[in-house]
Structures are given as structure tokens and as C-alpha cells.
Design an enzyme around this catalytic site. Sequence first.
Site, PDB file in Angstrom:
ATOM      1  N   GLU A 174       1.555   5.426   0.632  1.00 34.93           N
ATOM      2  CA  GLU A 174       0.972   4.427   1.584  1.00 34.93           C
ATOM      3  C   GLU A 174       1.555   3.103   0.941  1.00 34.93           C
ATOM      4  OE1 GLU A 174      -3.175   5.556   3.858  1.00 34.93           O
ATOM      5  OE2 GLU A 174      -3.297   4.264   2.296  1.00 34.93           O
ATOM      6  N   ALA A 181      -4.907  -0.584  -5.862  1.00 34.63           N
ATOM      7  CA  ALA A 181      -6.203  -0.422  -5.125  1.00 34.63           C
ATOM      8  C   ALA A 181      -6.237  -1.271  -3.701  1.00 34.63           C
ATOM      9  CB  ALA A 181      -7.489  -0.906  -5.633  1.00 34.63           C
TER      10      ALA A 181
END
Length: 596
Positions: free
Chosen positions: A492, A438
Site C-alpha cells: 500500500e 505505520a
Amino acid sequence: MHQHEANRGKKMQFVPPTIVRTVRTASHSLSLALLLLTVSTANAATAPPPDFGSNVLIFNHTTPSETIQSQIDKIYATQRRNEFGPERNAILFLPGNYTVDVPIGFYTQVLGLGASPDSVQITGNVHSDAAARNNNATTTFWRAAENFCVVPTNGTMQWAVSQAAPFRRMHVQGDIVLHQNGGWASGGWMSDTLIDGNVAAGPQQQWISRNSEWHSWTGANWNMVFVGIPNPPEGEWPKPPYTKIAQTPIVREKPFLQVDSSGDYSVRVPAIRTDSTGITWHAAITPGKTIPIAQFYIAHPNRDNAATINEQLARGKNLLLTPGIYDLTEPIRVTHANTVVMGLGFATLRPVNGTAAMTTADADGIIIAGILFDAGPTQSPVLLEVGPNQSHANHDKNPISLHDVFFRVGGAGVGRTIVNLQINSNDTIIDHTWIWRADHGANVGWDANTSANGLVVNGNNVTAYGLFVEHHQQFQVLWNGNGGRTYFYQSEIPYDPPDQPSYTSAPGTNGWASYKVADAVTSHEAWGLGIYSVFRHPDVVLTRAIEVPVNPKVRFHDMITVALDDKGEISNVINDTGGPTALAPHRVTPQVTNFP
């Protein structure tokens, strides 16, 4: 991606009008009331549905639309903004025609229960809306639409999503847009789906469509990948950025729940297909085998733990996990060949004692589908391990397959693991995964939610479709086995390295490549890769996005790197090829078509 405040309202308890229970009572009026409330069977002669628990609603087309709508609206009121909440829901429609509005929020899976998507037809506005402000769908995660037909009220269905939002076995009698009014969206998945009209990708950054059919496709951004699509859009990488693979080399579609005319439930397990194009259900029935629901152990989060589940798996049962969060003090162990493990409503497995959440034997035909693996507060060595270390069996005729398996480290609470998904078994198929450390939410930080690797592949001849892996602290993907293939990769790299010394893999190498093929590998191939940076520290850079041995049988196609902010850079796309994302005075997006 933009952080927003999750709605952490009180957990809603639904007593669905769908679960039929045998009630012995002297009161005829009470029996009649129970029958009137029941929406899961057409008449008393049909079999009662299994006990799927209070987080599963099952609707019948004979129920008034207003009754169905009120139940759907209650779920959406909780799940619309519930990005990190504990609630989990599945909404099931029995075969028939419905006229309702179906908004699909977080942790909500909407399923048709027919043998074909056309067995359940919903006329109305089935939609996924952007979860953040300004039509921003970059945090629109964890929702699913599967196995039904949509007749959009205005002719166009909106499916504004990013990661972990499977769109499978769907039939849209009209158009579909993959965004909300031109707002941002960062990638998604479509498979075994028929769109009668146009698919409008709009600003979607990347997208993978596998074995689907449509009248037309419009839109391109950084990378659109089409695998086994009979009618892909015209044009070739890099302008427009379309990556097209004519046939899907090997795949098994995800198993699905179905019900017959007598009300008997079963799970359909689609057959393996090789060199395929298009959907599986032109003849209404998808080729494969049917497993009666009686051969499944139906687990409940408030009743079952790893011990009770493992006892049933050891007896040879398949496993169906009803919606909820399962805190596990030991791993769930899948030990028998051809076992199906399937979650409903984003059933979530969370290890709490520093163990794996699930392990499998090195056995043919194991299937794991529809599960969210959430790292626990004590560091696990791995969350899901497919086959033990040193697995060596050949599974090419009946491979292990993973479908819509998702992983999360932090965000909803403290989470720590070394590896998220480790595949030791040969010939394994990954059919859509998002493996996410996260970047926002609770307990997020370089020393808080720790995770070295998203995916480690040790087995040979492993094939991945729709591989999304993000923000881990070393290699996002480390591929040690030979013969690997990846069709679509989105990544990413981590936002939050505090400085370059903390983010250095070797002398002279800044950071860890997102996609690393180990030096000893002699054969590997990948198509359609996009790697992005969003560095928070101005002095942190990544030497290369992809790092591979130089070998004519290690081949990469259609790669792009993008810097999404004004800090740092990715210095090369693959090895020392491609050049940097940071060139003054403007950012560039380097693209490499083939390597070597």
C-alpha cells in the site's frame, strides 16, 4: 486498515514453571515443590533448559493440561488486543502430545521444539483470531506458529492474519482457513508446511505459499502466489489470479530451536536448497547442521545492550535474543561469517541515538531471523544494513539470509528513519519481511513518522520471497543491483500525502512508484505484485505503481493495482501500461500479465 484502540494494560510478569534453576536448600519439601512446578524436563536426569527469561514458557507433555492452559490464557489476556504494547512472549512445547486451546495474540510466537513438526502434536483449537471488529483481520499482525502438528478439534484450523504472521514448518491434520468467518484479511505467509486437507483462502487479498504441500486449495482474490508447490490449484493468472512458479530457485529455511532426548538444546540450521519443491522434513530430519546452544549468547532485554552483545559477537558467538524490547545506543554489529542471529517472541530492536539497529559484515552465511526492527525517536539513516556500502564479495554458495525480519516506523511511539532495510551484499536471500511505516497508532502523520524508503537493494543477485512494503514516503522499494528476483510483492502506498506538491518525485511524475528498478539496471524479474492506494486527500494521484527501465531482461509478471477508497488514483500499473484505477462511474482493478 482500520485503527483500533490497543490494550495498554499493565505489563504482566510471569514466573514460568519452566525454568529450572539449581537451588541448594536443606528443605526437601522445597526441592520437591520446585520439581513439581518444573514442566521443562521429564526427569531429573535431563539437562536444565537455558535461561530464556520470564517471557518464555516451556511446556512438557507430562504437565496437566489445565496448568498449561492457565498459563497460555494469561498471555492471551494481555496480547489479544495489544497491538502496540511492549509485552513479548514465546511459548515453547517440548516433544510430546498435548490437548490444549492455543489462541495466538500479538507479539506471541508458539514453537515446537522437535526435530520434526510431528514431534509436537497439539490436539485442540490452535488459532489466530481477527484483531478488529466484524471479523476484520487486516490489523492482525506480529504472531507466529512454527514447527508443530495441529489436530483441530472440529477438523479446521483458523489462521486469520495479515502481515508479519509467519506460519512455518507446520503440519495441520485437517483443513485450514486463512480468515475469520469471511472477514477481511490482507495477506500472509506459509512455508515448509503440510496441510492434510484443504486451504481456504476466502477473502485474503494476497497470499504467498512457498515449499508447502496440501490436498487442495480454494479461493482467490487479487493475487495468490505459489512457489515450489507440488500441487497448486488449477487455473492461471488473471482468472483465477494464481501466479505459479514450479520450483524455488534458491532458499534456506529459517533456523529453529530444538531439544534432544537428553534435554540438550540446539539450533538447527537448514541447508541451502536449489530448484526445490515441497517440504524439507519428509524424512523427519531437515537436512542441515546443528549448533549447540552453548555456542549462542542468550541476550535479555533488561540486562543486555549493544555493547554487551557486540562483545560476544566479536568473540565468535551466535546470538539468541529473548523476548522484549532492546533500546540500542549503537548498532549491533555482526562481523563473523556464518553467525546466526535469532529472536524469540518478536524480540524488538529500537535504536535511540539515530544510529542503525544492526549492521553486518560482507561475509558468507550470516543469518538473521525472527526480529522486529522498530525505528526510534531520532532519525536513523537505516535500521538494518546488510553488508557495508560497496560490498562486492560473491556469496552464491553460502548466501546471507533474512527470515521473518519485520520493520516498523511509528505506531508504538515516535519513529523516524530514512531507509529501513538496505542490502549491499550480493546473493542475499530475503525470506519473508514486512516493512511498515505505520498508518495508524501513536505518532502517525506525514511529518511525524518519517521514512523515505522501505527497502533499498544495492547488491547483485538478491532474491526476495514474500516482500511486503507499505506507506513509505518515497519509493517503497528501490532496486539498484542487477539480477534481482522477487516472488510476491504487496504494497500500500502512503495514505497521508497532504497535497500533490508534497508527493511529486520529478517534473510531470506524480508520487513515487511503489517498486522502482533503477534506470541503470540491466536484469531483474518479479512475479505476483499487488499495489494499492488509500489516499486521504482527494487531489493526490500516483502516476505509476511500478517504474522500470525498458529492457528485455527486466521482466515483470502478474501485476494488479487497486484503489481501496474513493479518492485519487493510480494512473498506470507499470510505466505507462495498464491504465488507471479511477474510471467513472466505477473503480476498476487494472491487471497486466507481462511486461514488456
